[in-house]
Design a protein around this motif. Structure first.
Motif, PDB file in Angstrom:
ATOM      1  N   LEU A  15       6.925 -22.090   4.943  1.00 43.47           N
ATOM      2  CA  LEU A  15       8.059 -22.662   4.210  1.00 43.47           C
ATOM      3  C   LEU A  15       8.055 -24.195   4.303  1.00 43.47           C
ATOM      4  O   LEU A  15       8.442 -24.886   3.365  1.00 43.47           O
ATOM      5  CB  LEU A  15       9.382 -22.093   4.741  1.00 43.47           C
ATOM      6  N   ALA A  24       5.730 -25.346   1.707  1.00 42.54           N
ATOM      7  CA  ALA A  24       6.333 -25.237   0.372  1.00 42.54           C
ATOM      8  C   ALA A  24       7.334 -26.379   0.155  1.00 42.54           C
ATOM      9  O   ALA A  24       7.380 -26.988  -0.916  1.00 42.54           O
ATOM     10  CB  ALA A  24       7.036 -23.891   0.244  1.00 42.54           C
ATOM     11  N   THR A  25       8.094 -26.690   1.213  1.00 40.27           N
ATOM     12  CA  THR A  25       9.085 -27.766   1.111  1.00 40.27           C
ATOM     13  C   THR A  25       8.384 -29.101   0.845  1.00 40.27           C
ATOM     14  O   THR A  25       8.809 -29.881  -0.022  1.00 40.27           O
ATOM     15  CB  THR A  25       9.916 -27.842   2.416  1.00 40.27           C
ATOM     16  N   ALA A  61       7.794 -19.515  -2.579  1.00 41.60           N
ATOM     17  CA  ALA A  61       8.855 -20.325  -1.980  1.00 41.60           C
ATOM     18  C   ALA A  61       8.978 -21.654  -2.712  1.00 41.60           C
ATOM     19  O   ALA A  61      10.087 -22.111  -3.016  1.00 41.60           O
ATOM     20  CB  ALA A  61       8.546 -20.536  -0.500  1.00 41.60           C
ATOM     21  N   VAL A  78      17.163 -23.590   2.919  1.00 45.37           N
ATOM     22  CA  VAL A  78      16.201 -22.484   3.013  1.00 45.37           C
ATOM     23  C   VAL A  78      16.402 -21.841   4.378  1.00 45.37           C
ATOM     24  O   VAL A  78      16.337 -22.523   5.393  1.00 45.37           O
ATOM     25  CB  VAL A  78      14.746 -22.985   2.897  1.00 45.37           C
ATOM     26  N   THR A  86      15.750 -18.216   6.973  1.00 49.35           N
ATOM     27  CA  THR A  86      15.001 -16.968   7.162  1.00 49.35           C
ATOM     28  C   THR A  86      15.737 -16.119   8.185  1.00 49.35           C
ATOM     29  O   THR A  86      16.195 -16.638   9.208  1.00 49.35           O
ATOM     30  CB  THR A  86      13.599 -17.258   7.731  1.00 49.35           C
ATOM     31  N   VAL A  93      13.974 -14.287   3.033  1.00 46.44           N
ATOM     32  CA  VAL A  93      13.919 -15.739   2.846  1.00 46.44           C
ATOM     33  C   VAL A  93      14.903 -16.071   1.736  1.00 46.44           C
ATOM     34  O   VAL A  93      14.823 -15.497   0.636  1.00 46.44           O
ATOM     35  CB  VAL A  93      12.493 -16.202   2.463  1.00 46.44           C
ATOM     36  N   VAL A 133      16.871 -19.036  -0.649  1.00 47.37           N
ATOM     37  CA  VAL A 133      16.860 -20.423  -1.130  1.00 47.37           C
ATOM     38  C   VAL A 133      18.172 -20.613  -1.878  1.00 47.37           C
ATOM     39  O   VAL A 133      18.387 -19.991  -2.925  1.00 47.37           O
ATOM     40  CB  VAL A 133      15.646 -20.682  -2.047  1.00 47.37           C
ATOM     41  N   CYS A 175       6.567 -15.046  -9.398  1.00 52.82           N
ATOM     42  CA  CYS A 175       7.089 -14.811  -8.034  1.00 52.82           C
ATOM     43  C   CYS A 175       7.284 -13.315  -7.800  1.00 52.82           C
ATOM     44  O   CYS A 175       6.909 -12.774  -6.758  1.00 52.82           O
ATOM     45  CB  CYS A 175       8.441 -15.506  -7.852  1.00 52.82           C
ATOM     46  N   TRP A 179      16.432 -14.937  -3.326  1.00 50.48           N
ATOM     47  CA  TRP A 179      15.899 -14.432  -2.065  1.00 50.48           C
ATOM     48  C   TRP A 179      14.682 -13.545  -2.302  1.00 50.48           C
ATOM     49  O   TRP A 179      14.512 -13.009  -3.404  1.00 50.48           O
ATOM     50  CB  TRP A 179      16.960 -13.617  -1.303  1.00 50.48           C
TER      51      TRP A 179
END
Ligand code: ADP
Length: 645
Positions: free
Chosen positions: A490, A493-494, A528, A547, A549, A558, A560, A600, A624
């Motif tokens: 994550l 991804a961020t 993500a 974000v 988890t 997960v 968002v 996704c 999610w």
């Protein structure tokens, strides 16, 4: 006592006597007259018409018997008469050897003479006798015997007549019984167009009383559209022809329509028509429903784009639809009766029949021109009304589709190589230029290079989306599964959306537990990143995207979460479909293809996970996804498994 010639004969005689239904009937003038005539012709005081049943000699008519109705058989002279073919004479009972010792006969008062002629049926059975008796011994002249025999024949004529009447009455009673209970319509109609007699079934079927029915010209009860044909049929009956099968519609009293099937025959002498009808309304409805359903099935088969070929167990073609005629370039007439193997080069019919049932097999079809083409065949088995096994093949000509697929694959590899590769180097070059590594850019050029770089990056991500989507669609996206830390994934991804976040003035917060998931790290990070970039794009400047988890029961969730514009409930379900965007005309709309969420979803589902959204318009959204994962502590470090000694 004299016995009849045989017990068997006596039984037949009694049965026959029964059929005349004469025993114990009241006196009748015709018989009385014969008895009187016999007495007068023979000049005797007593004359009788007798019928001999099992126990007695019963008198149908008698002269001079003073109200006597019968005598027991034991003392009856007629018992002797019915045992012989012709006249039986007892000139003097006191000297006749048959009666001298018969005390019973001797006890009959005052009878000395008897002469009886048997009443004989056509079958030769004697039912009784016409006899004359006297109180003194005597003889009859030849003329008197002749008269007696003639009168006996007359008695038989009368008895026959009676029987025929009796029998007809019985037959009529039986007929009436059938008439009353028949569920079919039975009627007699006169040539003038009225029913003269109807059975009660008419009331049930047509809803009118029998009185109403006999007082109405029956043509008025017939449906107006069937009156002309009914008139024609009546005409034919009047001309003496029999109706074997005729159908017309009657209108019930409540307005409903009843279909009746008729058979009828005319009786020209009486100007009557005897008819029997059957209510076939239900059968008609079933028949027309069958016809409709057959027409429906036929039109489905006729209009089906796929070819349908039905055949017997040996693969001999029994029927084909028009699509099959078009596909193979042969008329149904040419195909029927020939082998299915003529249509398919490989595999052979037996193979498809035995191993290819219920699934799709890619085959090589053969057109009449000899051209081979790729087709998909699914074979299924069915039982026709003959109870035999039959087979049907659904054949789809996929040669064009294969060609299109080939062209698409070519196109995609062209896009990949001819478009994405140069674009990657453009982005790289623009990045270098923008960073100033290649020297300071003039003030005016800097924003242009930045815009060019951003748009090139967008183009690359668009191409990537399309390529990914295509791969997912044809199941060509390969996943390399290995254990990965969700937190690290994550974070990556961020980081990949940080530039976008800065540009939009949106902060990203990462929280919650870490976990280990067996995933394709790159692809789950892509999911993500996609959710994060959407959350950023659709957030207000100054907003925060969270974000988090969490882990429970072997699943990691997960989430968002943003506080942006949110999505209307009605649109949420469609978001995960390809090319689906909330509203492309909406001013708020960010650039995009509507493919991101579909990709996704496909990636998460390939990991046997689920994906979803909760959102309220104006308040924000929470996307999610859930994948299998375990706690970090569940993973035993190698050092723990192999501790250093
Ligand atoms: P796109 O490439 O258009 O972003 P996506 O499949 O990722 O395609 O998203 C589909 C649509 O869903 C977007 O066009 C947008 O309208 C809506 N959407 C996705 N995420 C959000 C969000 N966080 N807030 C509001 N709308 C969103």
């Amino acid at each position: 006592m004299i016995l009849p010639s045989s017990a068997e004969n006596e039984l037949a005689r009694l049965a026959e006597l029964d059929r005349y239904a004469i025993l114990d009937t009241p006196p009748e003038e015709a018989f009385d007259d014969v008895a009187k005539l016999a007495a007068s012709l023979c000049e005797v005081p007593v004359a009788l018409i007798t019928l001999v049943d099992a126990t007695r000699t019963w008198f149908k008519a008698g002269v001079g018997v003073d109200g006597m109705t019968h005598t027991p058989r034991e003392i009856s002279f007629c018992t002797h008469t019915i045992a012989q073919r012709d006249v039986c004479i007892v000139p003097d009972t006191l000297v006749d050897p048959r009666f001298v010792d018969n005390l019973l006969v001797q006890s009959v008062p005052g009878i000395r003479f008897y002469a009886g002629v048997p009443l004989t049926t056509a079958e030769g059975l004697n039912l009784g006798a016409l006899c004359v008796l006297d109180r003194k011994p005597r003889a009859l002249t030849e003329a008197q015997f002749t008269a007696l025999r003639t009168l006996a024949r007359q008695v038989m004529v009368q008895l026959e007549l009676r029987r025929e009447i009796a029998e007809r009455r019985k037959a009529e009673r039986e007929l009436d019984g059938f008439f009353e209970v028949s569920i079919d319509l039975l009627c007699i109609a006169s040539y003038d167009g009225y029913f003269t007699r109807l059975n009660p079934a008419f009331e049930d079927v047509l809803g009118y009383s029998l009185d109403e029915l006999v007082s109405t010209p029956f043509l008025l009860l017939v449906h107006p559209d069937d009156r002309a044909s009914t008139r024609t049929e009546m005409e034919s009956l009047r001309e003496g022809r029999t109706t074997i099968h005729f159908e017309n519609r009657y209108l019930r009293k409540d307005g409903a329509i009843r279909w009746i099937a008729w058979t009828a025959s005319p009786a020209p002498d009486e100007e009557l028509i005897y008819a029997a009808g059957r209510d076939i309304t239900r059968a008609k409805a079933a028949e027309s429903e069958l016809r409709r359903s057959e027409a429906r099935t036929r039109s489905i088969l006729d209009n089906a784009l796929g070819s349908l070929v039905a055949m017997d167990e040996q693969g001999v073609i029994e029927s084909v639809n028009p699509a099959a005629e078009r596909t193979f370039g042969c008329s149904a007439g040419t195909l029927i009766g020939r082998s299915f193997d003529l249509l398919v080069e490989a595999p052979a019919f037996e193979q498809l029949r035995d191993a290819g049932r219920g699934r799709m097999t890619v085959c090589r079809g053969r057109r009449r021109s000899g051209e081979l083409f790729t087709c998909e065949i699914s074979m299924f088995e069915f039982y026709a009304s003959d109870q035999q096994r039959h087979f049907a093949a659904h054949i789809l000509d996929v040669s064009e589709r294969h060609e299109v697929e080939r062209m698409k694959t070519d196109f995609i590899s062209t896009v990949n190589h001819e478009l994405r590769t140069p674009l990657t180097s453009i982005v790289g070059s623009l990045g270098l230029l923008a960073s100033g590594v290649m020297g300071e850019l003039p003030e005016d050029a800097r924003p242009m290079v930045t815009v060019a770089e951003r748009n090139s990056v967008r183009l690359i991500s668009l191409i990537d989306d399309i390529l990914d989507f295509e791969k997912l669609e044809c199941g060509k996206m390969e996943m390399t599964l290995q254990p990965a830390s969700l937190r690290r994934l994550l974070e990556r991804a961020t980081a990949s959306v940080s530039t976008l976040a800065v540009r939009h003035g949106v902060a990203i917060e990462l929280g919650g537990v870490d976990a280990v998931a067996i995933v394709d790290e790159v692809r789950i990070a892509q999911v993500a990143a996609n959710l994060l970039s959407n959350a950023v794009k659709y957030s207000q400047r100054g907003g925060t995207v969270k974000v988090t988890t969490s882990l429970a029961d072997g699943w990691a969730d997960v989430r968002v979460e943003d506080h942006g514009q949110g999505i209307a409930a009605a649109l949420q379900a469609k978001l995960f479909q390809s090319f689906e965007r909330v509203d492309s005309s909406d001013a708020r709309t960010e650039p995009g293809t509507g493919l991101g969420l579909a990709i996704c979803k496909a990636i998460v589902e390939q990991h046997h996970g689920t994906i979803g959204v909760e959102s309220r318009e104006g308040e924000g959204s929470m996307f999610w996804f859930r994948i299998r994962a375990v706690e970090m502590s569940a993973i035993i470090p190698l050092s723990a498994m192999f501790p250093r000694t």
